[in-house]
Design a protein around this motif. Sequence first.
Motif, PDB file in Angstrom:
ATOM      1  N   TRP A 138       0.826  -1.204   0.000  1.00 18.85           N
ATOM      2  CA  TRP A 138       0.000   0.000   0.000  1.00 18.85           C
ATOM      3  C   TRP A 138       0.866   1.262   0.000  1.00 18.85           C
ATOM      4  O   TRP A 138       0.423   2.330   0.363  1.00 18.85           O
ATOM      5  CB  TRP A 138      -0.932   0.014   1.217  1.00 18.85           C
ATOM      6  CG  TRP A 138      -0.214  -0.097   2.521  1.00 18.85           C
ATOM      7  CD1 TRP A 138       0.450   0.886   3.190  1.00 18.85           C
ATOM      8  CD2 TRP A 138      -0.088  -1.272   3.320  1.00 18.85           C
ATOM      9  NE1 TRP A 138       0.990   0.414   4.356  1.00 18.85           N
ATOM     10  CE2 TRP A 138       0.666  -0.915   4.464  1.00 18.85           C
ATOM     11  CE3 TRP A 138      -0.548  -2.591   3.184  1.00 18.85           C
ATOM     12  CZ2 TRP A 138       0.973  -1.837   5.464  1.00 18.85           C
ATOM     13  CZ3 TRP A 138      -0.238  -3.486   4.184  1.00 18.85           C
ATOM     14  CH2 TRP A 138       0.512  -3.111   5.298  1.00 18.85           C
ATOM     15  N   ARG A 139       2.100   1.157  -0.404  1.00 23.58           N
ATOM     16  CA  ARG A 139       3.006   2.298  -0.335  1.00 23.58           C
ATOM     17  C   ARG A 139       2.601   3.403  -1.314  1.00 23.58           C
ATOM     18  O   ARG A 139       2.140   3.152  -2.415  1.00 23.58           O
ATOM     19  CB  ARG A 139       4.433   1.854  -0.619  1.00 23.58           C
ATOM     20  CG  ARG A 139       4.950   0.801   0.327  1.00 23.58           C
ATOM     21  CD  ARG A 139       6.470   0.734   0.281  1.00 23.58           C
ATOM     22  NE  ARG A 139       6.971  -0.467   0.929  1.00 23.58           N
ATOM     23  CZ  ARG A 139       6.983  -0.657   2.243  1.00 23.58           C
ATOM     24  NH1 ARG A 139       6.513   0.289   3.027  1.00 23.58           N
ATOM     25  NH2 ARG A 139       7.434  -1.773   2.765  1.00 23.58           N
ATOM     26  N   ARG A 140       2.841   4.646  -0.878  1.00 25.66           N
ATOM     27  CA  ARG A 140       2.578   5.788  -1.747  1.00 25.66           C
ATOM     28  C   ARG A 140       3.659   5.915  -2.816  1.00 25.66           C
ATOM     29  O   ARG A 140       3.403   6.383  -3.918  1.00 25.66           O
ATOM     30  CB  ARG A 140       2.519   7.082  -0.930  1.00 25.66           C
ATOM     31  CG  ARG A 140       1.303   7.235  -0.072  1.00 25.66           C
ATOM     32  CD  ARG A 140       1.179   8.656   0.444  1.00 25.66           C
ATOM     33  NE  ARG A 140       2.350   9.097   1.175  1.00 25.66           N
ATOM     34  CZ  ARG A 140       3.174  10.046   0.758  1.00 25.66           C
ATOM     35  NH1 ARG A 140       2.988  10.646  -0.400  1.00 25.66           N
ATOM     36  NH2 ARG A 140       4.214  10.411   1.501  1.00 25.66           N
ATOM     37  N   VAL A 141       4.888   5.532  -2.456  1.00 24.12           N
ATOM     38  CA  VAL A 141       6.019   5.672  -3.377  1.00 24.12           C
ATOM     39  C   VAL A 141       6.594   4.283  -3.655  1.00 24.12           C
ATOM     40  O   VAL A 141       7.107   3.629  -2.753  1.00 24.12           O
ATOM     41  CB  VAL A 141       7.113   6.582  -2.788  1.00 24.12           C
ATOM     42  CG1 VAL A 141       8.259   6.736  -3.776  1.00 24.12           C
ATOM     43  CG2 VAL A 141       6.527   7.945  -2.415  1.00 24.12           C
ATOM     44  N   ASN A 142       6.492   3.840  -4.879  1.00 27.71           N
ATOM     45  CA  ASN A 142       6.994   2.518  -5.261  1.00 27.71           C
ATOM     46  C   ASN A 142       8.055   2.651  -6.344  1.00 27.71           C
ATOM     47  O   ASN A 142       7.761   3.102  -7.459  1.00 27.71           O
ATOM     48  CB  ASN A 142       5.841   1.650  -5.781  1.00 27.71           C
ATOM     49  CG  ASN A 142       4.883   1.254  -4.682  1.00 27.71           C
ATOM     50  OD1 ASN A 142       5.226   0.438  -3.831  1.00 27.71           O
ATOM     51  ND2 ASN A 142       3.699   1.833  -4.686  1.00 27.71           N
ATOM     52  N   ARG A 143       9.275   2.283  -6.011  1.00 21.31           N
ATOM     53  CA  ARG A 143      10.371   2.296  -6.977  1.00 21.31           C
ATOM     54  C   ARG A 143      11.186   1.017  -6.815  1.00 21.31           C
ATOM     55  O   ARG A 143      11.220   0.422  -5.739  1.00 21.31           O
ATOM     56  CB  ARG A 143      11.270   3.517  -6.772  1.00 21.31           C
ATOM     57  CG  ARG A 143      10.623   4.834  -7.175  1.00 21.31           C
ATOM     58  CD  ARG A 143      11.666   5.946  -7.263  1.00 21.31           C
ATOM     59  NE  ARG A 143      11.107   7.159  -7.836  1.00 21.31           N
ATOM     60  CZ  ARG A 143      10.672   8.194  -7.132  1.00 21.31           C
ATOM     61  NH1 ARG A 143      10.725   8.159  -5.811  1.00 21.31           N
ATOM     62  NH2 ARG A 143      10.183   9.262  -7.727  1.00 21.31           N
ATOM     63  N   THR A 144      11.882   0.628  -7.852  1.00 21.86           N
ATOM     64  CA  THR A 144      12.748  -0.537  -7.774  1.00 21.86           C
ATOM     65  C   THR A 144      14.056  -0.153  -7.087  1.00 21.86           C
ATOM     66  O   THR A 144      14.389   1.024  -6.959  1.00 21.86           O
ATOM     67  CB  THR A 144      13.072  -1.070  -9.183  1.00 21.86           C
ATOM     68  OG1 THR A 144      13.829  -0.073  -9.898  1.00 21.86           O
ATOM     69  CG2 THR A 144      11.784  -1.380  -9.946  1.00 21.86           C
ATOM     70  N   ARG A 145      14.800  -1.154  -6.661  1.00 23.89           N
ATOM     71  CA  ARG A 145      16.105  -0.907  -6.045  1.00 23.89           C
ATOM     72  C   ARG A 145      17.023  -0.171  -7.012  1.00 23.89           C
ATOM     73  O   ARG A 145      17.804   0.700  -6.606  1.00 23.89           O
ATOM     74  CB  ARG A 145      16.731  -2.237  -5.605  1.00 23.89           C
ATOM     75  CG  ARG A 145      16.091  -2.835  -4.364  1.00 23.89           C
ATOM     76  CD  ARG A 145      16.660  -4.229  -4.084  1.00 23.89           C
ATOM     77  NE  ARG A 145      18.105  -4.213  -3.926  1.00 23.89           N
ATOM     78  CZ  ARG A 145      18.744  -3.967  -2.791  1.00 23.89           C
ATOM     79  NH1 ARG A 145      18.042  -3.678  -1.701  1.00 23.89           N
ATOM     80  NH2 ARG A 145      20.055  -4.005  -2.727  1.00 23.89           N
ATOM     81  N   GLU A 146      16.939  -0.519  -8.286  1.00 23.92           N
ATOM     82  CA  GLU A 146      17.784   0.126  -9.282  1.00 23.92           C
ATOM     83  C   GLU A 146      17.451   1.616  -9.397  1.00 23.92           C
ATOM     84  O   GLU A 146      18.343   2.464  -9.542  1.00 23.92           O
ATOM     85  CB  GLU A 146      17.610  -0.558 -10.644  1.00 23.92           C
ATOM     86  CG  GLU A 146      18.208  -1.957 -10.734  1.00 23.92           C
ATOM     87  CD  GLU A 146      17.437  -2.993  -9.927  1.00 23.92           C
ATOM     88  OE1 GLU A 146      16.217  -2.774  -9.695  1.00 23.92           O
ATOM     89  OE2 GLU A 146      18.053  -3.999  -9.507  1.00 23.92           O
ATOM     90  N   GLU A 147      16.158   1.922  -9.311  1.00 23.80           N
ATOM     91  CA  GLU A 147      15.746   3.326  -9.381  1.00 23.80           C
ATOM     92  C   GLU A 147      16.225   4.099  -8.153  1.00 23.80           C
ATOM     93  O   GLU A 147      16.716   5.229  -8.274  1.00 23.80           O
ATOM     94  CB  GLU A 147      14.229   3.409  -9.509  1.00 23.80           C
ATOM     95  CG  GLU A 147      13.707   2.968 -10.867  1.00 23.80           C
ATOM     96  CD  GLU A 147      12.197   2.901 -10.930  1.00 23.80           C
ATOM     97  OE1 GLU A 147      11.634   3.168 -12.000  1.00 23.80           O
ATOM     98  OE2 GLU A 147      11.572   2.578  -9.898  1.00 23.80           O
ATOM     99  N   TRP A 148      16.092   3.489  -6.978  1.00 24.39           N
ATOM    100  CA  TRP A 148      16.563   4.162  -5.764  1.00 24.39           C
ATOM    101  C   TRP A 148      18.083   4.356  -5.817  1.00 24.39           C
ATOM    102  O   TRP A 148      18.597   5.375  -5.355  1.00 24.39           O
ATOM    103  CB  TRP A 148      16.185   3.351  -4.524  1.00 24.39           C
ATOM    104  CG  TRP A 148      14.747   3.466  -4.110  1.00 24.39           C
ATOM    105  CD1 TRP A 148      13.850   2.446  -3.947  1.00 24.39           C
ATOM    106  CD2 TRP A 148      14.043   4.665  -3.787  1.00 24.39           C
ATOM    107  NE1 TRP A 148      12.639   2.925  -3.559  1.00 24.39           N
ATOM    108  CE2 TRP A 148      12.718   4.295  -3.440  1.00 24.39           C
ATOM    109  CE3 TRP A 148      14.382   6.016  -3.763  1.00 24.39           C
ATOM    110  CZ2 TRP A 148      11.746   5.223  -3.074  1.00 24.39           C
ATOM    111  CZ3 TRP A 148      13.418   6.947  -3.387  1.00 24.39           C
ATOM    112  CH2 TRP A 148      12.121   6.563  -3.057  1.00 24.39           C
ATOM    113  N   LYS A 149      18.774   3.397  -6.383  1.00 17.29           N
ATOM    114  CA  LYS A 149      20.239   3.482  -6.447  1.00 17.29           C
ATOM    115  C   LYS A 149      20.685   4.683  -7.286  1.00 17.29           C
ATOM    116  O   LYS A 149      21.712   5.314  -7.006  1.00 17.29           O
ATOM    117  CB  LYS A 149      20.798   2.185  -7.030  1.00 17.29           C
ATOM    118  CG  LYS A 149      22.274   1.951  -6.726  1.00 17.29           C
ATOM    119  CD  LYS A 149      22.657   0.514  -7.040  1.00 17.29           C
ATOM    120  CE  LYS A 149      24.061   0.214  -6.549  1.00 17.29           C
ATOM    121  NZ  LYS A 149      24.431  -1.207  -6.777  1.00 17.29           N
ATOM    122  N   LYS A 150      19.895   5.015  -8.292  1.00 21.57           N
ATOM    123  CA  LYS A 150      20.223   6.161  -9.143  1.00 21.57           C
ATOM    124  C   LYS A 150      19.877   7.485  -8.467  1.00 21.57           C
ATOM    125  O   LYS A 150      20.534   8.504  -8.690  1.00 21.57           O
ATOM    126  CB  LYS A 150      19.479   6.051 -10.479  1.00 21.57           C
ATOM    127  CG  LYS A 150      19.944   4.902 -11.360  1.00 21.57           C
ATOM    128  CD  LYS A 150      19.103   4.822 -12.629  1.00 21.57           C
ATOM    129  CE  LYS A 150      19.536   3.642 -13.501  1.00 21.57           C
ATOM    130  NZ  LYS A 150      18.685   3.538 -14.717  1.00 21.57           N
TER     131      LYS A 150
END
Length: 342
Positions: free
Chosen positions: A54-66
């Motif tokens: 139910w997260r408001r912000v969903n990103r992949t690990r690769e996206e967070w790494k950038k």
Amino acid sequence: MGEEINEESAMKPLTKLLILLISILISWGGWKALNALFFQETVSFFNPKSEVNWRRVNRTREEWKKLLTPEQFRVMFEKGTEPAYSGRYNDFWEKGYYTCAACRSVLFTSEDKYDHGTGWPSFKAPFSEANLEYARDYSLGLSRLEVRCSSCGAHLGHLFFDGPAPTGRHYCINSVALNFIPQAEAEGLIPERATFAGGCFWGLEHKFSQVEGVIGTAVGFSGGWVRQPSYEQVCSGKTGHAESIEIVYDPRKITYEELIRKFFAFHDPTQLNRQGPDIGTQYRSVIFYRNEEQRQIAQRIKEEVESSGAFGQRKIFTEIVPFDEFFRAEEYHQKYYLKNKK
């Protein structure tokens, strides 16, 4: 004879090693059992995360790494820990708000920050329980409570129970997981909070979570005299608490007045100490105001609703009382309708 002695001697180190390994495993299992025994209230209070997202912000690990610095990514998404006394906000006392370095969700305020002497920023309470989530962490051979941002799932630090009164809590947080907004620059950037009670908190939470402008919700207990009560204790009617919801909302998208009007629309305020089949003081209708402005708005709208005839000639029993403290309910109650697909 000599060969037999040598063979027996060679077996002794292996036997000792095996006994040592078995002893370690037994000790580890026993230690975890003792932790569960002596910290039952926190084990039941903070359960592992649900599979429901139910997260408001969903990103992949690769996206967070950038998006993040290498150190931010290591701490926030690989559950690392910055060295003690190395963080920017450890010895930092400017007034303002601490936000998640990944998604900017507001997590803590300077009013709740204190010096615990451990070398990491310490807080005695969060901005809102709606903006945090918790999970058991058995790494490093210890039983700890991991603290995460509920909006993006980032690891922030850990919660201990050696903090100051009145909460007794010690949120030990990594500086690198935080950003800071000075109080002078916070106007219009910081969400507001509202706390209501109106019957079973499962349904009330679900209804408010669907409202545009509501950023986050958490269910729990307010209005009683027992600290950190369990659901079973509240259901006994002996704690004085009401099943409540804490709402974090964006005042640019929805006002407190609009939330109050929805509150009266979402339940029947003419029922005294009950909602439908749910009977007891824990199901009473309450508005917990946090400041004088909220009190005045709540009182005015209550009088308007009562005189409008929306509920006929029936009296509205909604209490309007000052907010004291919100105690988060057990994790299986959080987002109950979403988890159970009701």
